[in-house]
Enzyme design. Structure first.
Site, mmCIF file in Angstrom:
data_model
loop_
_atom_site.group_PDB
_atom_site.id
_atom_site.type_symbol
_atom_site.label_atom_id
_atom_site.label_comp_id
_atom_site.label_asym_id
_atom_site.label_seq_id
_atom_site.Cartn_x
_atom_site.Cartn_y
_atom_site.Cartn_z
ATOM 1 N N ASP A 164 0.785 -1.131 0.120
ATOM 2 C CA ASP A 164 -0.106 0.032 -0.016
ATOM 3 C C ASP A 164 0.906 1.151 -0.065
ATOM 4 O O ASP A 164 0.518 2.255 0.706
ATOM 5 C CB ASP A 164 -0.853 0.014 1.250
ATOM 6 C CG ASP A 164 -2.200 0.921 0.875
ATOM 7 O OD1 ASP A 164 -2.510 1.224 -0.122
ATOM 8 O OD2 ASP A 164 -2.667 1.512 2.153
ATOM 9 N N ASP B 88 -12.849 -2.430 5.837
ATOM 10 C CA ASP B 88 -11.792 -1.866 5.021
ATOM 11 C C ASP B 88 -10.894 -0.921 5.844
ATOM 12 O O ASP B 88 -9.494 -0.677 5.292
ATOM 13 C CB ASP B 88 -12.466 -0.943 3.892
ATOM 14 C CG ASP B 88 -13.274 -2.000 2.884
ATOM 15 O OD1 ASP B 88 -12.876 -3.169 2.698
ATOM 16 O OD2 ASP B 88 -13.980 -1.310 2.231
ATOM 17 N N ASP C 220 -2.786 -5.271 -5.364
ATOM 18 C CA ASP C 220 -2.301 -3.748 -5.363
ATOM 19 C C ASP C 220 -0.771 -3.567 -5.772
ATOM 20 O O ASP C 220 -0.334 -2.514 -6.160
ATOM 21 C CB ASP C 220 -2.640 -2.877 -4.336
ATOM 22 C CG ASP C 220 -3.942 -2.709 -3.958
ATOM 23 O OD1 ASP C 220 -4.664 -2.873 -4.923
ATOM 24 O OD2 ASP C 220 -4.509 -2.467 -2.847
#
Length: 435
Positions: free
Chosen positions: A226, A410, A265
């Site tokens: 991330d 989340d 990601d």
């Protein structure tokens, strides 16, 4: 045990365009990439012998992948077995971000937030050159691994426990939540310690295979996960640590049929890294592909979603990551995009890869599509999407899967607990608005 969700995946390209415009662009992408004639691809097959876990992805006789497995020994063995496992559904840049990383050492999933990555630029060439894999490449598995497989429905999941708890006090709520508890989802692993991840992967794989099901796991420990910030920040420290980590993951998985989603990601967010770090990330993903395929697993590299990068850009990144030696790629992990939009995008990526790759789509929470304003972190009003199935009607789409664990937060946003934590109210909302 519970699956820890990750909060990441951000929309990085044009997040404000209308959905009809996105579909139009996807069509243009298909036309354009078909002209490219790229020779990189994966092996596609039409079918396999009876009893195999592989075959064509359009199997009318098997509309549902998930069967509830025996609860006796499986439930006991499950405790402490699963690492982190919730999807990273965020989106990069100005659009919505994905949220599915587990938080805390037990789940192994990092949390990702909106502020982690810099906006990604769509359509630009990858910033790093390909890096040769460090281990011999194993051939891609032939046939859809989900076509004749069962997925494991955890009888001791947080959702199943909530259903049992609600039966006396709220029978209607229990019945509603069963729509979620009775479906299979992926198991996420992100604990940075190699010994821990090997132990947890091995324990979970044993439980799932003992139930006659196909392990569906997510590897989620890439360095600077991330982009080092946000709800799903975390991962191991460097390239050497990651090689040790993914080798331990593969050792725990052992030899046999399995499906592994690799690093949600990691490719979509690579824009946030300088060239040297990006090159190292591509090398790590190549290594992961080869180590995992050597066990017999079918590997799907995460490829973001339709509103993040152009199909041509993502195809280029997938090539640099070793997709030609994997089964294919995964889309919409922990996100909310409509399945039709993801199919249009996925087909465009396949065309850009030469027409022979395959992909899976996370449909866990896309039953009502994206929220207004493309809110990605615990958006209100969302619903469960199509149940896991290999009957997709598209030979390029191996399966619709619940990669993100619905009901896991989340992140600490919109009233939710930390990323990867179970949130009963949100789970009930998703189930009540199931597609």
């Amino acid at each position: 045990m519970s699956n820890a969700p990750i909060s990441r995946h951000r929309r990085a390209s044009t997040g404000t365009a209308a959905r009809g415009q996105r579909q139009f662009r996807a069509g243009l992408c298909v036309s354009a990439v078909l002209l490219m004639g790229v020779g990189f691809g994966l092996q596609q097959t039409v079918g396999t012998s009876a009893g195999s876990t592989e075959g064509t992805s359009t199997v009318a006789a098997q509309p549902d992948l998930a069967d509830r497995a025996p609860t006796a020994s499986a439930s006991a063995a499950t405790t402490g077995a699963a690492g982190s496992r919730t999807g990273a559904g965020g989106k990069a840049g100005p659009a919505r971000v994905s949220a599915s990383a587990p938080s805390g050492p037990a789940t192994g999933k990092p949390a990702s937030g909106q502020g982690g990555a810099a906006p990604a630029t769509s359509g630009t060439a990858p910033s790093a050159v390909p890096v040769a894999p460090a281990v011999p490449a194993a051939p891609a598995a032939a046939g859809d691994p989900f076509a004749s497989a069962r997925l494991y429905v955890d009888p001791d999941s947080m959702a199943a426990r909530a259903v049992a708890s609600l039966r006396a006090s709220d029978p209607t709520g229990a019945q509603t939540l069963a729509r979620l508890a009775d479906q299979a989802h992926a198991d996420w692993f992100g604990d940075p310690d190699p010994n821990t991840v090997r132990t947890r992967v091995a324990a979970r794989a044993q439980v799932v295979r003992a139930a006659g099901a196909l392990p569906l796991f997510v590897a989620y420990a890439i360095p600077q996960r991330d982009c080092g910030g946000g709800q799903s920040a975390g991962g191991v420290g460097d390239e050497a640590a990651y090689r040790a980590w993914i080798t331990a993951f593969a050792a725990g998985l052992g030899h046999g049929a399995a499906a592994v989603i690799v690093e949600p990601d990691a490719l979509a967010q690579i824009d946030c890294m300088p060239a040297a770090a990006a090159a190292a990330r591509y090398a790590m993903l190549n290594y992961a592909v080869d180590v995992l395929t050597a066990t017999g697993a079918n590997v799907y590299l995460d490829a973001g979603h339709a509103d993040w990068h152009s199909a041509a850009e993502m195809a280029g990144r997938l090539r640099l990551a070793g997709v030609d030696r994997a089964r294919g790629f995964a889309l919409n992990v922990s996100n909310f995009d409509e399945t039709a939009d993801e199919i249009a995008y996925g087909d465009a990526v396949v065309a850009a890869l030469g027409g022979r790759a395959h992909y899976v789509i996370d449909t866990s929470r896309n039953g009502r599509g994206p929220a207004a304003g493309d809110v990605w972190c615990n958006p209100p009003g969302r619903g469960l999407g199509a149940a896991p199935t290999a009957a997709t009607g598209n030979p390029r789409v191996d399966a619709y899967l619940w990669i993100k664990v619905p009901g896991e937060s989340d992140g600490a946003c919109n009233g939710g607990p930390g990323a990867g934590q179970w949130w009963l109210d949100y789970a009930l909302g998703l189930a009540s608005r199931a597609a």
